[in-house]
Design an enzyme around this catalytic site. Structure first.
Site, short mmCIF file in Angstrom:
data_model
loop_
_atom_site.label_atom_id
_atom_site.label_comp_id
_atom_site.label_asym_id
_atom_site.label_seq_id
_atom_site.Cartn_x
_atom_site.Cartn_y
_atom_site.Cartn_z
N LYS A 50 -10.45 -0.44 10.47
CA LYS A 50 -10.59 -1.63 9.62
C LYS A 50 -10.95 -2.86 10.45
CE LYS A 50 -7.26 0.00 6.17
NZ LYS A 50 -8.08 0.37 5.02
N CYS A 58 -4.73 2.35 -3.75
CA CYS A 58 -3.53 2.88 -3.09
C CYS A 58 -2.37 1.91 -3.20
CB CYS A 58 -3.79 3.21 -1.62
SG CYS A 58 -4.91 4.56 -1.40
N GLN A 75 -4.63 -5.19 6.94
CA GLN A 75 -5.63 -6.10 6.37
C GLN A 75 -5.56 -7.49 7.01
OE1 GLN A 75 -7.98 -5.16 4.36
NE2 GLN A 75 -7.20 -3.17 3.70
N HIS A 86 0.86 -1.18 0.00
CA HIS A 86 0.00 0.00 0.00
C HIS A 86 0.90 1.24 0.00
CE1 HIS A 86 -2.83 2.94 1.79
NE2 HIS A 86 -3.80 2.11 1.44
N ASP A 139 2.99 -4.55 8.14
CA ASP A 139 1.77 -3.76 8.01
C ASP A 139 0.59 -4.73 8.15
OD1 ASP A 139 -0.52 -2.56 7.09
OD2 ASP A 139 0.34 -1.80 5.23
N1 PLP Z 1 -1.89 -0.74 4.61
C1 PLP Z 1 -2.82 -1.49 4.02
C2 PLP Z 1 -2.49 -2.89 3.61
C3 PLP Z 1 -4.10 -0.96 3.80
O1 PLP Z 1 -5.02 -1.71 3.20
C4 PLP Z 1 -4.37 0.35 4.21
C5 PLP Z 1 -5.68 0.96 3.95
O2 PLP Z 1 -6.40 0.56 3.07
C6 PLP Z 1 -3.37 1.09 4.84
C7 PLP Z 1 -2.15 0.50 5.03
C8 PLP Z 1 -3.59 2.48 5.33
O3 PLP Z 1 -4.45 2.48 6.40
P1 PLP Z 1 -4.96 3.84 7.06
O4 PLP Z 1 -5.46 4.67 5.93
O5 PLP Z 1 -6.02 3.43 8.02
O6 PLP Z 1 -3.78 4.47 7.73
#
Ligand code: PLP
Length: 407
Positions: free
Chosen positions: A227, A365, A204, A124, A201
């Site tokens: 999430k 993203c 998900q 992401h 990270d």
């Molecule tokens: N990392 C992953 C794998 C994501 O799917 C997302 C959001 O869709 C993020 C990071 C970013 O999360 P946030 O916008 O809640 O900081």
């Protein structure tokens, strides 16, 4: 039996009864954010009505109660992630802020010109851009783990990317586009052989599969509350004490100090060193409620139910001529990305919306991943335990209609 349990659970989520364009809402955009159970929304109300006072600094009753709730929430997050040290949990605004914190502070303490950071092609943007910014600041290089056709990370290339210049590896646990569940235990093990720390990270992952950071031996693990059925604007960073203690503060201000004078400021201990300013103590309290709610259902049970849903959806989608799935790993979470023929994903998403079905379209993203696939984007359906096979049937029939209209 299992299906009945999860069908009944829908009544915990009032928004699922909404109608859009006079059609029952089918919400398949859970990868972007999840809906909130009544208990989480009620916890926010309760905290504002009964517990609201600024925390840590107050001698009065309400402040002490609010402080207790916030610090109990920290313990809940630690416990949820399988850690027994709550001082290793830093509250952040979410995954993005947590990665920025590490990229900035770890980068400041441990990185120099010529060093390298390893990420993967499927990351992401929030696990790419903060590292790129660090690379620009320090004159460092980003190295990228490629993936196979099915959407699994190429572990041989990964191994070959690690060298004496590698300062940190930062990869996602579960892909928000492909659904791949990366073998992060193996990724960590390989990096640790060379004494390289690893950030995972987990944005998900934590809503869908059980995670135990200490067992994984992750150096940093990050996620977002929204999430995992919690409120927006709160998330957490787990970091091993040895790293967090050696890293400078991310932001300066109140709370993060031990003492301040114009000559010299000394910093507070963990975790407060990394929490400048008034924290989101209402958010943390509600996040703890969300984690309690999810834990009570049980992540093993959630993972199994969502796996069945995803398998069913995959089978049904394969009925559609010209439909191509992106992400066919044998170890997949509740995400399905696809395209149909040459139809633009945005057109499919727009028409599904008119039929009451919320999916996401575009690059999610993860532009470098989408570019590597040579496509304009995908349509993404991402599931939660409150989704049903009946909803998948509605979705597949609607998609068939949409495809007929657009072909
Ligand atoms: N990392 C992953 C794998 C994501 O799917 C997302 C959001 O869709 C993020 C990071 C970013 O999360 P946030 O916008 O809640 O900081």
């Amino acid at each position: 039996m299992e299906n009945k349990f999860f069908e009944d659970i829908r009544s915990d989520f009032p928004i699922l009864n909404e109608r859009v364009y006079n059609k029952p809402l089918v919400y398949f955009d859970n990868g972007a954010t999840t809906q909130k159970p009544r208990c989480v929304v009620e916890k926010i109300d309760y905290a504002y009505y009964h517990l609201n006072a600024n925390i840590h600094r107050g001698v009065h009753f309400l402040s002490q109660q609010a402080t207790l709730a916030h610090e109990d929430a920290r313990k809940s997050v630690a416990e949820f992630l399988g850690s027994n040290k709550s001082e290793e949990i830093i509250f952040t605004r979410g995954t993005t802020e947590a990665i920025n914190l590490v990229a900035t502070s770890f980068g400041e303490a441990f990185c120099k010109s010529g060093d390298e950071i390893v990420v993967s092609v499927m990351e992401h943007h929030s696990n790419i851009v903060p590292w790129q910014m660090l690379c620009e600041r320090k004159g460092m290089k980003l190295r990228v783990i490629p993936m196979t056709e099915a959407g699994d990370l190429d572990m041989d290339v990964y191994k070959s990317l690690l060298n004496e210049r590698t300062r940190i590896v930062s990869v996602m646990h579960v892909s928000n586009v492909l659904g791949t569940i990366n073998d992060v235990a193996e990724i960590i093990r390989i990096a640790h052989e060379k004494d390289i720390p690893v950030l995972i990270d987990g944005a998900q992952a934590v809503p869908h599969i059980p995670v135990a950071v200490v067992k994984l031996d992750a150096d940093f693990y990050v996620f977002s509350g929204h999430k995992i059925y919690g409120p927006t604007g709160i998330g957490a960073l787990y970091g091993k004490e040895k790293w967090l203690n050696a890293m400078p503060p991310y932001q300066g201000g109140g709370e993060m100090i031990a003492s301040v004078s114009f000559e010299k400021t000394t910093y507070n201990e963990l975790p407060f060193k990394f929490e400048a300013g008034t924290p989101d103590y209402i958010g943390s309290t509600a996040l703890a409620e969300a984690l309690r709610y999810v834990s009570e259902i049980g992540l093993d049970k959630i993972a199994k139910y969502e796996h069945d849903l995803t398998t069913y959806a995959t089978e049904r989608l394969n009925e559609i001529d010209g439909l191509k799935l992106f992400g066919t790993s044998s170890d997949k979470s509740a995400v399905i990305s696809f395209l149909v023929g040459k139809i633009h994903p945005y057109d499919i998403g727009m028409l599904l919306d008119k039929l009451g079905i919320a999916v996401r379209t575009g690059h999610h993203c993860a532009q470098p991943l989408i570019d590597s696939l040579g496509i304009p984007g995908t349509v993404r359906a991402s599931f939660s335990f409150y989704n049903t096979k009946a909803e998948i049937d509605v979705f597949v029939e609607a998609l068939k209609r949409v495809v007929m209209m657009l072909s």
